[in-house]
Scaffold this motif. Sequence first.
Motif, PDB file in Angstrom:
ATOM      1  N   TYR A 157      -6.640  16.438  -6.853  1.00 38.12           N
ATOM      2  CA  TYR A 157      -7.344  15.927  -8.000  1.00 38.12           C
ATOM      3  C   TYR A 157      -8.719  16.544  -8.159  1.00 38.12           C
ATOM      4  CZ  TYR A 157      -3.778  12.731  -9.248  1.00 38.12           C
ATOM      5  OH  TYR A 157      -2.607  12.204  -9.681  1.00 38.12           O
ATOM      6  N   MET A 183      -6.492  -0.259   2.429  1.00 39.78           N
ATOM      7  CA  MET A 183      -6.019   0.959   1.777  1.00 39.78           C
ATOM      8  C   MET A 183      -7.138   1.666   1.015  1.00 39.78           C
ATOM      9  SD  MET A 183      -2.237   0.216   0.423  1.00 39.78           S
ATOM     10  CE  MET A 183      -1.076  -0.827   1.257  1.00 39.78           C
ATOM     11  N   ILE A 186      -6.282   4.813  -0.912  1.00 43.54           N
ATOM     12  CA  ILE A 186      -5.628   4.686  -2.218  1.00 43.54           C
ATOM     13  C   ILE A 186      -6.640   4.213  -3.261  1.00 43.54           C
ATOM     14  CG2 ILE A 186      -3.641   3.747  -3.433  1.00 43.54           C
ATOM     15  CD1 ILE A 186      -2.782   5.308  -1.070  1.00 43.54           C
ATOM     16  N   ARG A 187      -7.592   3.398  -2.803  1.00 47.09           N
ATOM     17  CA  ARG A 187      -8.649   2.968  -3.723  1.00 47.09           C
ATOM     18  C   ARG A 187      -9.436   4.190  -4.183  1.00 47.09           C
ATOM     19  NH1 ARG A 187      -7.902  -1.970  -4.713  1.00 47.09           N
ATOM     20  NH2 ARG A 187      -7.167  -3.316  -3.034  1.00 47.09           N
ATOM     21  N   TYR A 189      -8.357   7.159  -4.238  1.00 44.23           N
ATOM     22  CA  TYR A 189      -7.446   7.910  -5.094  1.00 44.23           C
ATOM     23  C   TYR A 189      -7.496   7.372  -6.534  1.00 44.23           C
ATOM     24  CZ  TYR A 189      -2.987   9.502  -7.030  1.00 44.23           C
ATOM     25  OH  TYR A 189      -2.023  10.034  -7.830  1.00 44.23           O
ATOM     26  N   THR A 190      -7.519   6.035  -6.640  1.00 39.67           N
ATOM     27  CA  THR A 190      -7.597   5.415  -7.953  1.00 39.67           C
ATOM     28  C   THR A 190      -8.847   5.852  -8.700  1.00 39.67           C
ATOM     29  OG1 THR A 190      -6.605   3.523  -6.853  1.00 39.67           O
ATOM     30  CG2 THR A 190      -7.319   3.200  -9.124  1.00 39.67           C
ATOM     31  N   HIS A 193      -8.355   9.393  -9.760  1.00 35.73           N
ATOM     32  CA  HIS A 193      -7.312   9.479 -10.773  1.00 35.73           C
ATOM     33  C   HIS A 193      -7.844   9.130 -12.162  1.00 35.73           C
ATOM     34  CE1 HIS A 193      -3.219   9.288 -12.359  1.00 35.73           C
ATOM     35  NE2 HIS A 193      -3.613   8.204 -13.021  1.00 35.73           N
ATOM     36  N   ILE A 210      -4.569  11.474   0.051  1.00 40.17           N
ATOM     37  CA  ILE A 210      -3.198  11.151  -0.345  1.00 40.17           C
ATOM     38  C   ILE A 210      -2.246  11.189   0.835  1.00 40.17           C
ATOM     39  CG2 ILE A 210      -1.245  11.888  -1.737  1.00 40.17           C
ATOM     40  CD1 ILE A 210      -3.127  12.764  -3.846  1.00 40.17           C
ATOM     41  N   LYS A 243     -17.809   0.300 -11.808  1.00 40.92           N
ATOM     42  CA  LYS A 243     -16.708  -0.635 -12.078  1.00 40.92           C
ATOM     43  C   LYS A 243     -15.628  -0.609 -11.003  1.00 40.92           C
ATOM     44  CE  LYS A 243     -14.816  -0.803 -16.158  1.00 40.92           C
ATOM     45  NZ  LYS A 243     -14.451  -0.202 -17.457  1.00 40.92           N
ATOM     46  N   VAL A 245     -13.401  -1.352  -8.058  1.00 42.48           N
ATOM     47  CA  VAL A 245     -13.103  -2.628  -7.410  1.00 42.48           C
ATOM     48  C   VAL A 245     -13.529  -2.578  -5.943  1.00 42.48           C
ATOM     49  CG1 VAL A 245     -11.348  -4.397  -7.162  1.00 42.48           C
ATOM     50  CG2 VAL A 245     -11.005  -2.545  -8.781  1.00 42.48           C
ATOM     51  N   PHE A 246     -13.989  -3.699  -5.463  1.00 44.90           N
ATOM     52  CA  PHE A 246     -14.401  -3.811  -4.058  1.00 44.90           C
ATOM     53  C   PHE A 246     -15.487  -2.793  -3.692  1.00 44.90           C
ATOM     54  CE2 PHE A 246      -9.903  -5.319  -3.831  1.00 44.90           C
ATOM     55  CZ  PHE A 246     -10.244  -6.646  -3.712  1.00 44.90           C
ATOM     56  N   LEU A 247     -16.373  -2.553  -4.651  1.00 48.01           N
ATOM     57  CA  LEU A 247     -17.469  -1.621  -4.401  1.00 48.01           C
ATOM     58  C   LEU A 247     -18.533  -2.341  -3.579  1.00 48.01           C
ATOM     59  CD1 LEU A 247     -18.568   1.216  -5.198  1.00 48.01           C
ATOM     60  CD2 LEU A 247     -19.789   0.059  -7.045  1.00 48.01           C
TER      61      LEU A 247
ATOM     62  N   GLU B  85       1.624   2.309   0.839  1.00 50.22           N
ATOM     63  CA  GLU B  85       0.633   3.223   0.269  1.00 50.22           C
ATOM     64  C   GLU B  85       1.239   4.164  -0.768  1.00 50.22           C
ATOM     65  OE1 GLU B  85       0.904   2.483   3.363  1.00 50.22           O
ATOM     66  OE2 GLU B  85      -1.057   1.983   4.200  1.00 50.22           O
ATOM     67  N   ARG B  89       0.335   4.551  -4.758  1.00 52.12           N
ATOM     68  CA  ARG B  89      -0.142   5.809  -5.312  1.00 52.12           C
ATOM     69  C   ARG B  89       0.706   6.176  -6.534  1.00 52.12           C
ATOM     70  NH1 ARG B  89      -0.749   8.402  -0.456  1.00 52.12           N
ATOM     71  NH2 ARG B  89       1.371   9.178  -0.631  1.00 52.12           N
ATOM     72  N   VAL B  92      -0.355   3.988  -9.340  1.00 54.43           N
ATOM     73  CA  VAL B  92      -1.631   4.394  -9.935  1.00 54.43           C
ATOM     74  C   VAL B  92      -1.421   5.591 -10.857  1.00 54.43           C
ATOM     75  CG1 VAL B  92      -3.916   5.357  -9.444  1.00 54.43           C
ATOM     76  CG2 VAL B  92      -3.034   3.483  -8.054  1.00 54.43           C
ATOM     77  N   SER B  98      -5.208  -1.364 -11.032  1.00 55.81           N
ATOM     78  CA  SER B  98      -5.786  -1.653  -9.728  1.00 55.81           C
ATOM     79  C   SER B  98      -4.676  -2.174  -8.834  1.00 55.81           C
ATOM     80  CB  SER B  98      -6.907  -2.681  -9.854  1.00 55.81           C
ATOM     81  OG  SER B  98      -7.588  -2.765  -8.627  1.00 55.81           O
ATOM     82  N   PHE B  99      -5.032  -2.473  -7.629  1.00 60.42           N
ATOM     83  CA  PHE B  99      -4.009  -3.025  -6.741  1.00 60.42           C
ATOM     84  C   PHE B  99      -4.660  -3.928  -5.732  1.00 60.42           C
ATOM     85  CE2 PHE B  99      -5.535   0.757  -4.658  1.00 60.42           C
ATOM     86  CZ  PHE B  99      -5.589   0.420  -3.318  1.00 60.42           C
ATOM     87  N   VAL B 101      -3.821  -5.837  -1.776  1.00 63.24           N
ATOM     88  CA  VAL B 101      -2.925  -5.735  -0.626  1.00 63.24           C
ATOM     89  C   VAL B 101      -2.758  -7.107   0.024  1.00 63.24           C
ATOM     90  CG1 VAL B 101      -2.515  -4.553   1.550  1.00 63.24           C
ATOM     91  CG2 VAL B 101      -3.810  -3.414  -0.239  1.00 63.24           C
ATOM     92  N   GLU B 111     -12.002 -10.880  -7.696  1.00 68.34           N
ATOM     93  CA  GLU B 111     -12.821  -9.679  -7.816  1.00 68.34           C
ATOM     94  C   GLU B 111     -12.074  -8.573  -8.547  1.00 68.34           C
ATOM     95  OE1 GLU B 111     -14.786  -8.761  -4.234  1.00 68.34           O
ATOM     96  OE2 GLU B 111     -15.735  -6.957  -5.016  1.00 68.34           O
ATOM     97  N   SER B 115     -13.066  -7.017 -12.209  1.00 70.43           N
ATOM     98  CA  SER B 115     -13.338  -5.592 -12.383  1.00 70.43           C
ATOM     99  C   SER B 115     -12.567  -5.007 -13.559  1.00 70.43           C
ATOM    100  CB  SER B 115     -12.990  -4.831 -11.104  1.00 70.43           C
ATOM    101  OG  SER B 115     -11.589  -4.659 -11.039  1.00 70.43           O
TER     102      SER B 115
END
Lengths: 699, 118
Positions: A157, A183, A186-187, A189-190, A193, A210, A243, A245-247, B85, B89, B92, B98-99, B101, B111, B115
Motif C-alpha cells: 500500500y 490486531m 490490521i488496524r 492496515y485499515t 487502506h 499484512i 479519526k 479507532v483506538f488512537l 486476521e 484484512r 477491510v 472498522s473491526f 476483536v 469507541e 469513531s
Amino acid sequence: MNNSYIDEPMLEAYVYETSQIIETLEQLMIQSEKVGNFSADAINEIFRFMHTIKGSSAMMMFNEISTLAHKIEDIFYVIRENQGVKYDFSTLVDCILESVDYYKIELIKIRNGETPDGDTASLTDKVNDYLEMLKEDNGLKKTKKEKETKSEKDQKYYIRPSKKEDPAKYYKAKIMFKKDCEMENIRAYTVIHNIVDLVEEVLYKPSDIIDNDQSIDDIRANGFLMAIRSTSSEEDIRKYLEKTVFLESLDFGEAEEDWYKEFEVIYQDQEIHDDIKIPETSKKYIENQKVKKEKEDIKQEVTATTTQSIISVNVDKLDMLMDMVGELVIAEAMVSQNPEVVRLEIESFEKASRQLHKISSELQDMVMAIRMVALSTTFMKMHRIVRDMTRKLSKDVVLDVYGEETEVDKNIIEKIADPLMHIIRNAIDHGIEDGEDRVAKGKSKQGSIILEAKNSGSDVLIIIKDDGKGLDKQKIYEKAYNQGLIYQSIEDLNDKDIYRLILHPGFSMKEQVTEFSGRGVGMDVVAKNIESIGGSVIVDSVLGKGTTIILKIPLTLAIIEGMNIKVGESRFTIPIVSVKESFRPGSREIIRDPDGREMIMVRGLCYPIVKLYEYYGLRTDVKDYENGILIMVEEDDRSCCLLADELLGQQQVVVKSLPNYIKRYKQVKGLGGCTLLGDGSISLILDVGEFELSNVLDK
Amino acid sequence: MRLMIVDDASFMRVAIRRMIETKEYEVVCEAEDGQQAIEKFQKYRPDIITMDITMPNLSGIEALKEIKKLSSTVKVIMVSAMGQEALIREAVMHGANSFIVKPFKEDKLIEVLESLKS
C-alpha cells in the motif's frame, strides 16, 4: 463474575445457546459415528459451533472453555480447508465427546452461579496433540492457519513518486494504538487502506503488516510510522488520522523532503532485509480490487439449522403464566357459577359467560401448547448412553427410537430423563446378554432396545423394550420374600404383581454391581420419579425373550379434569381418568371378610370399599350405602370403591401442590394436591394410587 | 444511530444489544446469517452494521460485499475473533469501516461506533 457488563440476560443467553450447541454437537457426533465419517456439512457445522462457543465464552471471560473450543475449531479448520485430509475419526469423536462432557459440567456450574473451574489441561493437551498429529500426518505443518487469503503480497500500500515535480508536501505521522485493541497490524492496515484517497504516496513502518503477525509487537512498542507525500492539506490528513479507532496518540507534522527520502531508503532496505520478494514494477500501488476473483460458489445447502422465528422464554415465566391462567379458570368458574347470579337466570349473562368460557379455555389450551416440548432431545441423549455403555461392556446393542416427536409438558420432560437413562442402563447391563450367549440362545448377536413414545388419551406412553434375558419371576419372588417385602405365596400373585416388586424400595437383585447399574439406586427411584409427576410404571417380561417397561406419563400436571365429591363439609376431587363409574348400591351386595373389611360385588367381581369419612375421620350424616354413593376408581388395573356423600360435578381444576408445611406436619395418605373450586372453597385432590387397591380383574 | 446486529450466535446478539442500547444507538433489527443480513438491510436501512464473519449460508464478508454494493454510506463493523486476521484484512479491502476483536467490552464497542460518526 468480575465484569460489570455481564448481566443476567447475557448469562442466560450464553448458557441457553451453549447448551443447545453442545446438545446438537453431541447428537451430530453420535449420528456421524453411525455413518463412520463426518459429512462436509457436519464439518462445517462443527467448525461453526466451536467458533461460536469460542467467541461467546471469551466474551464471558470463560477462558478455559474458549481455549478448548478454539483448539477443536482449529482441527476442523484443517479438515475443512484441506480436502482429502486423513484423520483418525474415532479418536476425534472421542475427543469431542469428552469435551462435550466437560462443557456440560461447566455449564451446570455456570448456571448455578459458580465459576467454571474444571481443569482442561489434559483435555486441551489431547486435542492439541491430535491437531499436531493431524498436521504432521498430512504434511500441513507449515500451513498457516488462515490461509484462505491468498497472501496478496503484490499489494503494497504505497505509491511511487511520479517522475515530474509536483507541489506535494511531506508529512510524518506516528500512531500509537490503545492497549488491548488487538490486531494492531490490521488496524494499521485499515489506516493505510483508507488514506489512499488523500495522499500521493505513503510509506510505512513496519512494512510487513499484512503478512507478518510479529509486526503487532513492533507497532505496540514503537508505534506505527508513516511517511506521507500528499497534495492534500495538512489539516485534512490530520483530521483523517485523528479519526483512527483506538488512537492512543498521534504524532503528526510536516517533514523535510530529505527525511522522506531517507525513510524511503530505510523502507526499501528493510524490505530487502525482510526478504520479501516484491518485483520492482509491482511496487507501484494500484488498488485493484476487481482482480479479486469471485469466491467459490457460495450457494451452500441449507443445513439443518434452518432459521425459524423462535424466541426463547424463561420457563419461570411460563410457569407463572400457567399459574395465572389457572387462577383465571377458577375465577371464571367463580363468576359464572356464582349461585346468586345463576338463580337470576339472565340470558345475556349466560351468553357472555359462555363467551368467556370459550376464550379462557382456548387460552388455556394455548398456554399448554406453548409448554409442550418434543421428547426428541431426551431420546437423543439415550443414544449417547447406549454408545458409552456398549463400549465399556463390549456388548453390541442398537437403539431404535420411535415417536420422538411426541410432545410432553416441559416440567415433565425434565423429570423423565433420569428414569429413562436408568432403565436403559439396566437393560444393557442386566438385560441384554453377551454376544456369545445370545447366539447360543438363537438370538441375533446384536441386542436391540426399542424406545418408543406415543399418545394415549391424556397420557403419553414411553415404552422401553429390550430383547434380553427377561425377568425371572421365581428369582424376584424369592428375593422379595426373603427381604420381607411380601408375605403371599407365589400362587396368589399374578405376573404383574411380581414384576412390580422390582419397583419396590429396598428391593435389589444386586447380583453383580457394575459401573453403570446395580448400585442401590434402583428401579424404586425410577418409580418414585415417575409417580412424582403423576405417572406410573408398568413392567412386563417374558423370561428369555426380553423385558418391556412402560412409563405412563400425564401430558400435563397443571390442569386436570376432576370429579368433585362431598364428604360432610369437606370437598374432594378425583381425577376423572381414575374414575370408572359411580353408583348407589343396595346394602345387599356388600360382603364382609373375617377381618371386618367391606367389599362389594359388582358384575361378579369383588371390590374393596374405602369409606372416605372413616378414612379421613370426617363427620357426616351419610354413613350408609343407601344414601351415599360409591365411586369406583382404578389405577393400573387395580381398583377400589370410595364412599362419598354425593357427587358435586365434573370440572377442570388447577392442581396446586399441598403447602410444604402441611406435608411436614403430617403425611396424609391418598392426597395428591389441592385445588380451588368455583365457589372459592378448597378441595383436596385424591391420589387414587395410594389407597388400598386390589387387583380384582385377574382374580 | 440505527443499528443492525448480524451474528449467528444469539448470545452475541444479546451481548451487543445490551452493550449499546440505552445509549444513543437504536438496534433496529438483527440477522442470523449473511443472507438475512442483506434482506434486512434492504428493509430497515440501518446506519451501522455489526457483522460477524463466520456464519452459515452466507459469510459476513460476502454479506459485506453485497451490502456495500447497495449502499455506499452504511458503516460496517466486522466482529471477529482472534486468528481471523486474514479475513478481516479481506473485509477491510472490501470496504469494512472498522473491526472489533472478541472478546471486547462495552467501552471498546462504543469507541468504534463513535469513531464512525462523521
